[in-house]
Design a protein around this motif. Structure first.
Motif, mmCIF file in Angstrom:
data_model
loop_
_atom_site.group_PDB
_atom_site.id
_atom_site.type_symbol
_atom_site.label_atom_id
_atom_site.label_comp_id
_atom_site.label_asym_id
_atom_site.label_seq_id
_atom_site.Cartn_x
_atom_site.Cartn_y
_atom_site.Cartn_z
ATOM 1 N N TYR A 1 -1.010 -1.932 3.910
ATOM 2 C CA TYR A 1 -1.483 -2.063 2.532
ATOM 3 C C TYR A 1 -3.003 -2.225 2.553
ATOM 4 O O TYR A 1 -3.535 -3.044 3.302
ATOM 5 N N ASN A 2 -3.684 -1.400 1.750
ATOM 6 C CA ASN A 2 -5.145 -1.460 1.661
ATOM 7 C C ASN A 2 -5.517 -2.151 0.349
ATOM 8 O O ASN A 2 -5.456 -1.545 -0.718
ATOM 9 N N ALA A 3 -5.899 -3.420 0.441
ATOM 10 C CA ALA A 3 -6.148 -4.214 -0.770
ATOM 11 C C ALA A 3 -7.332 -3.682 -1.576
ATOM 12 O O ALA A 3 -7.348 -3.791 -2.806
ATOM 13 N N GLU A 4 -8.323 -3.049 -0.900
ATOM 14 C CA GLU A 4 -9.529 -2.581 -1.599
ATOM 15 C C GLU A 4 -9.191 -1.589 -2.709
ATOM 16 O O GLU A 4 -9.796 -1.583 -3.761
ATOM 17 N N ASN A 5 -8.213 -0.722 -2.460
ATOM 18 C CA ASN A 5 -7.916 0.305 -3.467
ATOM 19 C C ASN A 5 -6.426 0.336 -3.860
ATOM 20 O O ASN A 5 -5.998 1.238 -4.561
ATOM 21 N N GLY A 6 -5.669 -0.643 -3.437
ATOM 22 C CA GLY A 6 -4.272 -0.734 -3.866
ATOM 23 C C GLY A 6 -3.378 0.374 -3.348
ATOM 24 O O GLY A 6 -2.343 0.676 -3.947
ATOM 25 N N THR A 7 -3.760 1.003 -2.222
ATOM 26 C CA THR A 7 -2.904 2.046 -1.657
ATOM 27 C C THR A 7 -2.092 1.485 -0.491
ATOM 28 O O THR A 7 -2.447 0.459 0.100
ATOM 29 N N ALA A 8 -1.006 2.163 -0.166
ATOM 30 C CA ALA A 8 -0.214 1.820 1.017
ATOM 31 C C ALA A 8 0.020 3.097 1.815
ATOM 32 O O ALA A 8 0.441 4.107 1.261
ATOM 33 N N VAL B 1 -0.831 10.179 -5.206
ATOM 34 C CA VAL B 1 -0.475 10.390 -3.795
ATOM 35 C C VAL B 1 -1.712 11.026 -3.161
ATOM 36 O O VAL B 1 -1.846 12.243 -3.140
ATOM 37 N N PRO B 2 -2.673 10.194 -2.688
ATOM 38 C CA PRO B 2 -3.980 10.718 -2.290
ATOM 39 C C PRO B 2 -3.981 11.594 -1.036
ATOM 40 O O PRO B 2 -4.953 12.302 -0.805
ATOM 41 N N VAL B 3 -2.921 11.523 -0.240
ATOM 42 C CA VAL B 3 -2.861 12.336 0.983
ATOM 43 C C VAL B 3 -1.579 13.164 0.922
ATOM 44 O O VAL B 3 -0.536 12.662 0.495
HETATM 45 C C1 LIG Z 1 -8.185 3.224 0.508
HETATM 46 O O1 LIG Z 1 -8.704 2.290 1.437
HETATM 47 C C2 LIG Z 1 -8.399 2.612 2.788
HETATM 48 C C3 LIG Z 1 -8.864 1.450 3.645
HETATM 49 O O2 LIG Z 1 -10.217 1.190 3.439
HETATM 50 C C4 LIG Z 1 -9.055 3.924 3.145
HETATM 51 O O3 LIG Z 1 -8.775 4.250 4.484
HETATM 52 C C5 LIG Z 1 -8.517 5.006 2.219
HETATM 53 O O4 LIG Z 1 -9.180 6.232 2.471
HETATM 54 C C6 LIG Z 1 -8.697 4.635 0.769
HETATM 55 N N1 LIG Z 1 -7.963 5.578 -0.032
HETATM 56 C C7 LIG Z 1 -8.418 6.067 -1.186
HETATM 57 C C8 LIG Z 1 -7.555 7.037 -1.871
HETATM 58 O O5 LIG Z 1 -9.481 5.720 -1.668
#
Ligand SMILES: *[C@@H]1O[C@H](CO)[C@@H](O)[C@H](O)[C@H]1NC(C)=O
Ligand SMILES: *[C@@H]1O[C@H](CO)[C@@H](O)[C@H](O)[C@H]1NC(C)=O
Ligand SMILES: *[C@@H]1O[C@H](CO)[C@@H](O)[C@H](O)[C@H]1NC(C)=O
Ligand SMILES: *[C@@H]1O[C@H](CO)[C@@H](O)[C@H](O)[C@H]1NC(C)=O
Length: 186
Positions: A51-58, A123-125
């Protein structure tokens, strides 16, 4: 009596530890690693995530055994612990080439159209999946809906190949494959 009870407790904790280790020892192609994992209660599945707290993604890996003529799926349902409304990733294989692909779709009902669709959250990736030694792994990254870590997660397994996904069994374990999960606490 006390000794017997103690014995039972120790056996239970040993079983719990084994389950936890089963998912903790998992390895992934390309040296990918995930911070947390849960062995899920049914269908032999496990969920691995960071879980990436900075942007709320997992970043997620969902792993489950299945035959090569079957599919597995994992998803989030923002509206409850049911099938309808689930945003899912379905991994399956082409019946002739064996190529593994991921269908991304929102299940309209318990008789979904399985049309490729954008999910209700980002779904960023681009998702990917692999099938190795009788086990599927789906890799995806999701922006957790409503920017909250507690989510309704669903998973499933059933028969069929890409383009010919058949319904999953409607009994037993296949009706128990939902879990409210907190991506922060695990
Ligand atoms: C969200 O944060 C993670 C960890 O810093 C980073 O690897 C990832 O690229 C970020 N994703 C988006 C969509 O910004
Ligand atoms: C997981 O790894 C630990 C530590 O290396 C080891 O003791 C344990 O036997 C492993 N469990 C499984 C199920 O492979
Ligand atoms: C989502 O949650 C994270 C962590 O709590 C917070 O830093 C971020 O500002 C939130 N983003 C939005 C768009 O609310
Ligand atoms: C999904 O979203 C992308 C990017 O926003 C867009 O280009 C595409 O047309 C959408 N696809 C569908 C089927 O709505």
């Amino acid at each position: 009596m006390a000794l017997l009870l103690l014995g039972a407790v120790i056996l239970l904790s040993a079983a719990g530890a084994t389950t936890a280790q089963d998912c903790a020892n998992a390895t992934f192609q390309g040296g990918r690693t995930f911070q947390t994992c849960n062995s899920l209660p049914v269908l032999g599945a496990s969920l691995h995530w960071t879980y990436n707290a900075e942007n709320g993604t997992a970043d997620i890996a969902f792993r489950a055994p299945q035959s090569s003529s079957g599919w597995v799926a994992w998803g989030i349902n923002p509206s409850g612990l049911s099938m309808g409304g689930s945003n899912v990733f379905i991994a399956s294989q082409d019946s002739s080439s064996g190529a593994v692909s991921v269908l991304t779709t929102v299940l309209e009902s318990t008789s979904p159209s399985l049309t490729s669709r954008n999910l209700s959250f980002e779904v960023p990736v681009t998702p990917a999946a692999e099938y190795v030694a009788g086990v599927y792994t789906i890799f995806t990254t999701v922006k957790l809906p409503s920017n909250t870590t507690a989510q309704n997660t669903v998973w499933q397994a059933g028969p069929g190949n890409t383009g010919a996904i058949s319904p999953h069994p409607r009994t037993g374990a296949n009706l128990q494959s939902t879990r409210r999960l907190d991506f922060l606490s695990g």
